[in-house]
Design an enzyme around this catalytic site. Sequence first.
Site, short mmCIF file in Angstrom:
data_model
loop_
_atom_site.label_atom_id
_atom_site.label_comp_id
_atom_site.label_asym_id
_atom_site.label_seq_id
_atom_site.Cartn_x
_atom_site.Cartn_y
_atom_site.Cartn_z
N LYS A 33 0.82 -1.22 0.00
CA LYS A 33 0.00 0.00 0.00
C LYS A 33 0.86 1.27 0.00
CE LYS A 33 -3.80 -2.41 2.26
NZ LYS A 33 -4.47 -2.77 1.03
N ALA A 75 4.00 1.72 -1.17
CA ALA A 75 4.64 1.90 -2.49
C ALA A 75 3.59 2.30 -3.52
CB ALA A 75 5.33 0.60 -2.90
N GLY A 118 -16.07 3.02 -2.66
CA GLY A 118 -15.95 2.14 -3.83
C GLY A 118 -16.51 2.80 -5.08
N GLY A 137 -18.09 6.43 -4.96
CA GLY A 137 -17.35 7.67 -4.80
C GLY A 137 -16.77 7.83 -3.41
N ASP A 177 -10.25 -4.80 -12.53
CA ASP A 177 -9.44 -5.22 -11.38
C ASP A 177 -9.43 -4.06 -10.37
OD1 ASP A 177 -7.54 -6.05 -9.57
OD2 ASP A 177 -5.98 -6.47 -11.05
N ASP A 195 -5.39 2.72 -3.06
CA ASP A 195 -4.06 3.35 -3.01
C ASP A 195 -3.93 4.42 -4.10
OD1 ASP A 195 -3.51 1.51 -1.00
OD2 ASP A 195 -2.74 0.04 -2.43
N GLY A 216 -3.99 -4.97 -12.33
CA GLY A 216 -2.86 -4.73 -11.43
C GLY A 216 -3.08 -3.51 -10.56
#
Length: 302
Positions: free
Chosen positions: A41, A43, A216, A219, A242, A248, A283
């Site tokens: 998280k 990085a 989520g 908003g 994904d 993050d 990713g």
Amino acid sequence: MTAPVVVVGSLNVDRTYRVRRLPAAGHTIHARSRSTAAGGKGANQAVAAALLGADVALVGAVGDDQGGDDLVESVAAAGVDVTGIVRVDAPTGEAVVLVDADAENLIVVSGGANLCLDAAAVTSAVRAARFVVAGFEVPDDAVLAAAARARELGARFVLNPSPMRRLPAGLLGPGALLVVNEHELAMLAGGDATVGERARAASGRLGGCDVLVTLGARGALLHEASTGHPAEIVAPRVDAVDTTGCGDAFMGALVAGLAADLDPAAAATRAVEAGAFAATRPGAQSSYPTSEELTRWRRDRQ
Ligand code: RIB
């Protein structure tokens, strides 16, 4: 390090498995594909902020191993100052990430080196900053040191307590910004109240900090202690592939916006967009937009 934005947090090697459906307890399932990428998280947040133009440094810990080398290299390649990342005598952190056909994920983290980040490393690394961001994939001592350095430097402390655990006493106070999702908010201020009411209750219990709740696909909601009124930020609708690391992306964009002197509501609006954008690509770090990409994406959607 003297970057305006300093993130104190984790670095993990993410081992991601795409599956049709997330497994239930006791089940064995086949993965459709697998991949390995830079994550964690801390990085992720630092990279997201850097891609959006922030001058950002990461303070964290990795092992003296190939995973540690790869993570430091990839974070540096995104433009993040990595001089505050220490090498410790523990394996680099790893995460197993399952992503299903509905873009939902399930993550198990083995903290490894992240759990060796101590207060001394944080205190000596954070020499000047306007914003100090901390997360909960590193120990309490490191988080408390980050908050203390923020206070000493007159910087704004931004806490993303994920994965949630008990908040150390005195960690937050007036001027600090707490960023939580709905589940985390429920652990701080449960009950039948609305999200806005619970955000206000959490602020009251936590020394009068501002509270930003991520919702989520819906908003976010911003409760600023100074106004007392919740502001809702609606997320753009996207076809998600994904959702790993979208929170993050939100955090990185939020702090990049604050560092660019956007007001909190405007920074949160950009953060919501960045999180939605990230959901449209696979990713975590690989899904994050640059400023140009985000601007083009916003324009193309109008
Ligand atoms: O928020 C997503 C991140 O959580 C992943 O990159 C994983 O490493 C865990 O830290």
